[in-house]
Motif scaffolding. Structure first.
Motif, PDB file in Angstrom:
ATOM      1  N   SER A  17      -6.957  29.296   2.715  1.00 34.02           N
ATOM      2  CA  SER A  17      -5.889  30.063   2.090  1.00 34.02           C
ATOM      3  C   SER A  17      -6.139  30.229   0.594  1.00 34.02           C
ATOM      4  CB  SER A  17      -4.542  29.353   2.297  1.00 34.02           C
ATOM      5  OG  SER A  17      -4.242  29.213   3.670  1.00 34.02           O
ATOM      6  N   THR A  19      -3.893  32.140  -2.939  1.00 32.05           N
ATOM      7  CA  THR A  19      -2.783  32.938  -3.432  1.00 32.05           C
ATOM      8  C   THR A  19      -3.213  33.659  -4.699  1.00 32.05           C
ATOM      9  OG1 THR A  19      -1.082  31.491  -2.488  1.00 32.05           O
ATOM     10  CG2 THR A  19      -0.419  32.944  -4.294  1.00 32.05           C
ATOM     11  N   SER A  21      -2.377  36.128  -7.925  1.00 38.86           N
ATOM     12  CA  SER A  21      -1.259  36.432  -8.815  1.00 38.86           C
ATOM     13  C   SER A  21      -1.554  37.685  -9.617  1.00 38.86           C
ATOM     14  CB  SER A  21      -1.001  35.266  -9.775  1.00 38.86           C
ATOM     15  OG  SER A  21      -0.675  34.086  -9.072  1.00 38.86           O
ATOM     16  N   PHE A  68      -1.096  37.673   5.572  1.00 37.52           N
ATOM     17  CA  PHE A  68      -0.856  37.829   4.139  1.00 37.52           C
ATOM     18  C   PHE A  68       0.631  38.068   3.896  1.00 37.52           C
ATOM     19  CE2 PHE A  68      -5.289  39.617   2.768  1.00 37.52           C
ATOM     20  CZ  PHE A  68      -5.905  38.565   3.429  1.00 37.52           C
ATOM     21  N   THR A  69       1.103  37.591   2.746  1.00 35.64           N
ATOM     22  CA  THR A  69       2.491  37.808   2.345  1.00 35.64           C
ATOM     23  C   THR A  69       2.532  38.233   0.886  1.00 35.64           C
ATOM     24  OG1 THR A  69       3.268  36.102   3.900  1.00 35.64           O
ATOM     25  CG2 THR A  69       4.784  36.801   2.156  1.00 35.64           C
ATOM     26  N   SER A  71       4.831  39.037  -2.475  1.00 38.96           N
ATOM     27  CA  SER A  71       6.131  38.632  -3.012  1.00 38.96           C
ATOM     28  C   SER A  71       6.182  38.942  -4.506  1.00 38.96           C
ATOM     29  CB  SER A  71       6.380  37.146  -2.762  1.00 38.96           C
ATOM     30  OG  SER A  71       5.415  36.358  -3.409  1.00 38.96           O
ATOM     31  N   TYR A  80       2.672  38.368  -6.227  1.00 38.06           N
ATOM     32  CA  TYR A  80       1.774  37.433  -5.559  1.00 38.06           C
ATOM     33  C   TYR A  80       1.308  37.991  -4.219  1.00 38.06           C
ATOM     34  CZ  TYR A  80       4.168  34.437  -8.911  1.00 38.06           C
ATOM     35  OH  TYR A  80       4.696  33.913 -10.060  1.00 38.06           O
ATOM     36  N   GLN A  82      -0.068  35.983  -1.011  1.00 38.92           N
ATOM     37  CA  GLN A  82      -0.442  34.742  -0.342  1.00 38.92           C
ATOM     38  C   GLN A  82      -1.272  35.086   0.880  1.00 38.92           C
ATOM     39  OE1 GLN A  82       2.883  32.372   0.966  1.00 38.92           O
ATOM     40  NE2 GLN A  82       1.596  30.672   1.618  1.00 38.92           N
ATOM     41  N   THR A  84      -3.483  33.656   4.076  1.00 34.44           N
ATOM     42  CA  THR A  84      -3.762  32.520   4.954  1.00 34.44           C
ATOM     43  C   THR A  84      -4.706  32.946   6.064  1.00 34.44           C
ATOM     44  OG1 THR A  84      -1.850  32.967   6.361  1.00 34.44           O
ATOM     45  CG2 THR A  84      -1.486  31.548   4.464  1.00 34.44           C
TER      46      THR A  84
END
Length: 126
Positions: A17, A19, A21, A68-69, A71, A80, A82, A84
């Motif tokens: 994973s 993340t 930014s 993926f997320t 946010s 962001y 994220q 995984t």
């Protein structure tokens, strides 16, 4: 002029994973789409995910949906991605982009975005 700065890329093994930014400078537009795109060597830039800043409506490419997320933290002007369960085919330079306005129809089109960051490299090994 909006400035975007990505960070958080790196090298991971498959299944890992990361993340990413994206720091955005002050933006005078109340509503905007923030998108994440990626480009692998020899391939076209492709949309990964995007979010509408007004209501946090998020959309994903089929290839990353469920892994993926996207946010946002509007108060900090931060966005962001994220990621995984990363796969070798996720290897690419990842870019953050901004597009003022609320038109939903072209939110996956790179040509619709006015501002771009410099990119951050993600490498996934098998």
């Amino acid at each position: 002029q909006v400035q975007l700065v990505e960070s958080g890329g790196g090298s991971v093994q498959a299944g890992g994973s990361l993340t990413l930014s994206c720091a955005r400078s002050e933006m005078t537009y109340n509503n905007a789409y923030i998108g994440w795109f990626r480009q692998a060597p020899g391939k076209e830039r492709e949309a990964v995910a995007n979010i509408f800043t007004k209501n946090r409506y998020a959309s994903y490419a089929d290839s990353v949906r469920g892994r993926f997320t996207i946010s946002q933290d509007i108060a900090k002007n931060m966005f962001y991605l994220q990621m995984t369960n990363l796969r070798p085919e996720d290897t690419a330079m990842y870019y953050c982009a901004a597009r003022p306005g609320d038109s939903i129809s072209d939110r996956f089109s790179a040509r619709a975005y006015n501002y771009w960051g410099q990119g951050t490299q993600v490498t996934v090994s098998s």
